[in-house]
Scaffold this active site. Sequence first.
Site, PDB file in Angstrom:
ATOM      1  N   HIS A  25      -1.138   2.550   1.216  1.00  0.00           N
ATOM      2  CA  HIS A  25      -0.257   3.526   0.554  1.00  0.00           C
ATOM      3  C   HIS A  25       0.452   4.387   1.596  1.00  0.00           C
ATOM      4  O   HIS A  25      -0.213   4.979   2.454  1.00  0.00           O
ATOM      5  CB  HIS A  25      -1.062   4.432  -0.377  1.00  0.00           C
ATOM      6  CG  HIS A  25      -1.630   3.721  -1.576  1.00  0.00           C
ATOM      7  ND1 HIS A  25      -1.081   3.817  -2.825  1.00  0.00           N
ATOM      8  CD2 HIS A  25      -2.692   2.885  -1.703  1.00  0.00           C
ATOM      9  CE1 HIS A  25      -1.792   3.090  -3.691  1.00  0.00           C
ATOM     10  NE2 HIS A  25      -2.777   2.513  -3.031  1.00  0.00           N
ATOM     11  N   ASP A  27       1.822   7.277   1.170  1.00  0.00           N
ATOM     12  CA  ASP A  27       1.403   8.674   1.050  1.00  0.00           C
ATOM     13  C   ASP A  27      -0.095   8.832   1.316  1.00  0.00           C
ATOM     14  O   ASP A  27      -0.626   9.935   1.210  1.00  0.00           O
ATOM     15  CB  ASP A  27       1.786   9.256  -0.317  1.00  0.00           C
ATOM     16  CG  ASP A  27       1.324   8.416  -1.498  1.00  0.00           C
ATOM     17  OD1 ASP A  27       1.213   7.171  -1.358  1.00  0.00           O
ATOM     18  OD2 ASP A  27       1.062   8.988  -2.574  1.00  0.00           O
ATOM     19  N   GLY A 185      -2.993   4.819  -9.659  1.00  0.00           N
ATOM     20  CA  GLY A 185      -3.436   6.065 -10.296  1.00  0.00           C
ATOM     21  C   GLY A 185      -4.762   5.815 -10.995  1.00  0.00           C
ATOM     22  O   GLY A 185      -5.335   4.731 -10.870  1.00  0.00           O
ATOM     23  N   GLU A 215     -11.187  -1.574  -9.893  1.00  0.00           N
ATOM     24  CA  GLU A 215     -11.653  -0.684  -8.825  1.00  0.00           C
ATOM     25  C   GLU A 215     -12.627   0.313  -9.445  1.00  0.00           C
ATOM     26  O   GLU A 215     -13.822   0.254  -9.214  1.00  0.00           O
ATOM     27  CB  GLU A 215     -10.451   0.045  -8.198  1.00  0.00           C
ATOM     28  CG  GLU A 215     -10.816   1.075  -7.147  1.00  0.00           C
ATOM     29  CD  GLU A 215      -9.614   1.929  -6.717  1.00  0.00           C
ATOM     30  OE1 GLU A 215      -8.600   1.958  -7.442  1.00  0.00           O
ATOM     31  OE2 GLU A 215      -9.715   2.582  -5.668  1.00  0.00           O
ATOM     32  N   ASP A 304      -6.007   0.534   2.240  1.00  0.00           N
ATOM     33  CA  ASP A 304      -5.752   1.438   1.117  1.00  0.00           C
ATOM     34  C   ASP A 304      -5.092   2.727   1.624  1.00  0.00           C
ATOM     35  O   ASP A 304      -3.887   2.854   1.538  1.00  0.00           O
ATOM     36  CB  ASP A 304      -7.019   1.740   0.314  1.00  0.00           C
ATOM     37  CG  ASP A 304      -6.724   2.024  -1.152  1.00  0.00           C
ATOM     38  OD1 ASP A 304      -5.583   1.778  -1.591  1.00  0.00           O
ATOM     39  OD2 ASP A 304      -7.636   2.488  -1.872  1.00  0.00           O
TER      40      ASP A 304
HETATM   41  O1  LIG Z   1      -7.198   3.242  -4.487  1.00  0.00           O
HETATM   42  C1  LIG Z   1      -6.350   3.727  -5.253  1.00  0.00           C
HETATM   43  N1  LIG Z   1      -6.455   3.490  -6.594  1.00  0.00           N
HETATM   44  C2  LIG Z   1      -5.540   3.960  -7.471  1.00  0.00           C
HETATM   45  N2  LIG Z   1      -4.498   4.707  -7.118  1.00  0.00           N
HETATM   46  C3  LIG Z   1      -4.358   4.995  -5.807  1.00  0.00           C
HETATM   47  C4  LIG Z   1      -5.254   4.531  -4.835  1.00  0.00           C
HETATM   48  N3  LIG Z   1      -4.849   4.992  -3.651  1.00  0.00           N
HETATM   49  C5  LIG Z   1      -3.737   5.708  -3.864  1.00  0.00           C
HETATM   50  N4  LIG Z   1      -3.432   5.724  -5.168  1.00  0.00           N
HETATM   51  C6  LIG Z   1      -2.328   6.406  -5.835  1.00  0.00           C
HETATM   52  O2  LIG Z   1      -1.125   5.715  -5.550  1.00  0.00           O
HETATM   53  C7  LIG Z   1      -0.085   6.658  -5.388  1.00  0.00           C
HETATM   54  C8  LIG Z   1       1.122   6.021  -4.735  1.00  0.00           C
HETATM   55  O3  LIG Z   1       0.881   5.586  -3.438  1.00  0.00           O
HETATM   56  C9  LIG Z   1      -0.761   7.779  -4.634  1.00  0.00           C
HETATM   57  O4  LIG Z   1      -0.049   8.988  -4.734  1.00  0.00           O
HETATM   58  C10 LIG Z   1      -2.117   7.837  -5.325  1.00  0.00           C
HETATM   59  O5  LIG Z   1      -2.056   8.690  -6.441  1.00  0.00           O
HETATM   60 ZN   LIG Z   2      -4.616   1.487  -3.594  1.00  0.00          ZN
END
Ligand SMILES: O=c1[nH]cnc2c1ncn2[C@@H]1O[C@H](CO)[C@@H](O)[C@H]1O
Ligand SMILES: [Zn+2]
Length: 371
Positions: A25, A27, A185, A215, A304
């Site tokens: 990701h 961010d 999310g 997950e 991740d």
């Molecule tokens: O492992 C995860 N599982 C679900 N959502 C995630 C995970 N890591 C990050 N994000 C979500 O994806 C958005 C966009 O990149 C992030 O802002 C976070 O809210």
């Molecule tokens: Zn993710």
Amino acid sequence: MKSQTIHTPTADQIRRAPKVVLHDHLDGGLRPGTVVDLARENGYRALPHGDADKLGSWFREAADSGSLERYLETFAHTVGVMQTEDALRRVAAECAEDLAADGVVYAEVRYAPEQHLEGGLTLEQVVEAVNAGFREGERRAKENGHRIRVGALLTAMRHAARSLEIAELANRYRDSGVVGFDIAGAEAGYPPTRHLDAFEFLKRENNHFTIHAGEAFGLPSIWQAIQWCGADRLGHGVRIIDDIEVADDGTVKLGRLAAYVRDKRIPLELCPTSNLQTGAVGSYADHPIGLLRKLHFRVTVNTDNRLMSGTTMSREFEHLVETFDYTLDEMQWFTVNAMKSAFIPFDERVAMIDDVIKPGYASLKAEWLFR
Ligand SMILES: O=c1[nH]cnc2c1ncn2[C@@H]1O[C@H](CO)[C@@H](O)[C@H]1O
Ligand SMILES: [Zn+2]
């Protein structure tokens, strides 16, 4: 004769080995110092620490909560400082540079454009700023002797209602830097079927998407992602283990869904350290990646969120090498799996495997001869 010890990679070899990441990701991968700089420049006052080292530790510890929902709360601060074109471009450029310095040769990096509109940007401006950053990072990496290609995945947030719009955006930018789509999310309570129209649109356009599934929530989420939504890959998918039975004598029985995932070679974007933090898995040794690899699922290794998980591709592999005694052969297998599963055209994937990945591993495997 090949010897296991000879092929056990050192930390330095792991870093130099060509690697491919499909689940990272944007961010979730900022340099702590950049979060501090951007907060100062943009008047973002909610950071828990103004010191980069302390802030880095804060992210790791806050994300180490055992719950996906709490893990996700930490993103308020990274998303909070990524609301201008300059900030997005800088974060994307540094992302490409950092991955390249870690030996990543191909990356698919995802982010949710809808989360970067608070400063008045349009969705298009967000995508273009991030793309410009990736190109700049690729260039800077090259100047430093590293080769990397980065493609963007556009994510829609599963609790929100903009997925069709984001899917259309991904489709419009498919020939300029965006290679696919994703939803992310909180998983519990937000099944992927809420976004069927987005997935059906992309299928009609012959476009590609992955779905975060399996997950924090189990088999029903994976089943929907594949059989209702038609996901090309599974983001995590680690709970597929719940459909696999291992008897005391070691015999393995796959349920219908696990068998389907393996038979169809559906890629699993596994993220070991992230799973430990969100409580999906108890320890590296207990991580299903060991069994899934033995059973020849299409397993890939991913970061991740490098910031929240304090990790890199190299560190993920270091943990796996230490836990499962993996050698360069297994590292190559995971890497080829990932490259086969990428969303870029087939001929480019094959060339990456034949001309970059395999020669890279061959050269590392030959190093013992010249010691
Ligand atoms: O492992 C995860 N599982 C679900 N959502 C995630 C995970 N890591 C990050 N994000 C979500 O994806 C958005 C966009 O990149 C992030 O802002 C976070 O809210
Ligand atoms: Zn993710």
